[in-house]
Design a protein around this motif. Structure first.
Motif, mmCIF file in Angstrom:
data_model
loop_
_atom_site.group_PDB
_atom_site.id
_atom_site.type_symbol
_atom_site.label_atom_id
_atom_site.label_comp_id
_atom_site.label_asym_id
_atom_site.label_seq_id
_atom_site.Cartn_x
_atom_site.Cartn_y
_atom_site.Cartn_z
ATOM 1 N N GLU A 112 29.221 36.822 43.885
ATOM 2 C CA GLU A 112 30.460 36.840 44.666
ATOM 3 C C GLU A 112 31.244 38.114 44.340
ATOM 4 O OE1 GLU A 112 33.016 33.521 43.883
ATOM 5 O OE2 GLU A 112 34.703 34.445 44.887
ATOM 6 N N LYS A 143 34.175 40.453 43.628
ATOM 7 C CA LYS A 143 35.527 40.330 43.087
ATOM 8 C C LYS A 143 36.206 41.690 43.172
ATOM 9 C CE LYS A 143 34.587 36.467 39.989
ATOM 10 N NZ LYS A 143 35.061 35.520 41.008
ATOM 11 N N GLU A 145 39.639 43.701 41.916
ATOM 12 C CA GLU A 145 40.781 43.675 41.008
ATOM 13 C C GLU A 145 41.674 44.875 41.250
ATOM 14 O OE1 GLU A 145 38.801 41.358 37.160
ATOM 15 O OE2 GLU A 145 39.920 43.208 36.907
ATOM 16 N N TYR A 190 35.969 46.961 41.929
ATOM 17 C CA TYR A 190 35.243 45.890 42.591
ATOM 18 C C TYR A 190 33.898 45.693 41.915
ATOM 19 C CZ TYR A 190 33.448 49.954 45.176
ATOM 20 O OH TYR A 190 32.909 51.176 45.524
ATOM 21 N N SER A 191 33.332 44.504 42.127
ATOM 22 C CA SER A 191 32.229 44.076 41.254
ATOM 23 C C SER A 191 30.829 44.324 41.795
ATOM 24 C CB SER A 191 32.384 42.581 40.950
ATOM 25 O OG SER A 191 32.326 41.829 42.155
ATOM 26 N N THR A 238 36.958 41.506 51.318
ATOM 27 C CA THR A 238 37.559 40.794 50.195
ATOM 28 C C THR A 238 38.729 41.619 49.703
ATOM 29 O OG1 THR A 238 35.452 39.796 49.566
ATOM 30 C CG2 THR A 238 37.191 39.832 47.905
#
Lengths: 114, 111
Positions: free
Chosen positions: B1, B3, B5, B25-26, B100
């Motif tokens: 997912e 993510k 930040e 971001y991830s 996102t």
């Protein structure tokens, strides 16, 4: 630039009633529509994704029977909040995606449920 | 997912000062957006960054993207009161065409 309208811009309703929000892309066709909601002082959270003529796909935790989405044409999508409760009070923003994959945002609808 | 930040979440600046908002971001993405939101309003698109090393500037705002570090920055130069707003970064997930969003940075520029 692309023009997106949402109606109504503000709505106040009593608990238990249903509210329909319309989102129109006025000068382009939207093959995909995203619906977001935003609680005060928070970020946008995706509720659901719909493609024209297909059933919407809902994000985890979003009740599909409560938030009815219709995307019957390439220029109109509706979100109906059924049996609204105070916790549904939020800012709802539609986001149509054009046929060339450009994403736009509607001006938002402020829903207050008493 | 995926993510995303953003930091800081709150930023109070004096007019004329410089500052940077960060967006991490991830997972891999090839598209990142910056938006501005004024109170009671919807989102206003500021920048879309499409490739590693992309830099875009508009007035006192400059955005950059480092896809290897999964980091974007929004730099504010010589802040003015009119820049007071909430700024969001949003990362595009190509696999499902979703954005996102970060939590947003509430920027207040004081005279």
């Amino acid at each position: 630039g692309a023009v997106v309208s949402q109606h109504p811009s503000r709505v106040i309703c009593k608990s238990g009633t249903s509210v329909k929000i319309e989102c129109r892309s006025l000068d382009f066709q939207a093959t995909t529509m995203f619906w977001y909601r935003q609680f005060p002082k928070q970020s946008l959270m995706l509720m659901a994704t719909s493609n024209e003529g297909s059933k919407a796909t809902y994000e985890q935790g979003v009740e599909k029977d409560k938030f009815l989405i219709n995307h019957a044409s390439l220029t109109l999508s509706t979100l109906t909040v059924t049996s609204a409760h105070p916790e549904d009070s939020s800012f709802y923003i539609c986001s149509p995606v054009s046929t060339v994959n450009e994403q736009f945002f509607g001006p938002g609808t402020r829903l207050t449920v008493l | 997912e995926l993510k995303v930040e953003q930091n800081p979440l709150f930023l109070s600046m004096q007019e004329g000062k410089n500052y940077t908002i960060y967006c991490n971001y991830s997972t891999t993405s090839d598209r990142l957006y910056w938006y501005r939101q004024d109170p009671g309003k919807s989102l206003e698109s500021l920048f879309v960054l499409l490739s590693n090393g992309a830099v875009k500037q508009e007035g006192r705002l400059m955005a950059s993207l480092d896809t290897k570090a999964r980091l974007s920055t929004l730099h504010i130069t010589a802040a003015v009161h009119d820049l007071s707003a909430t700024y969001f970064c949003a990362v595009f997930e190509g696999s499902n065409y979703k954005l996102t969003f970060g939590k947003g940075t509430l920027l207040t520029v004081n005279p």
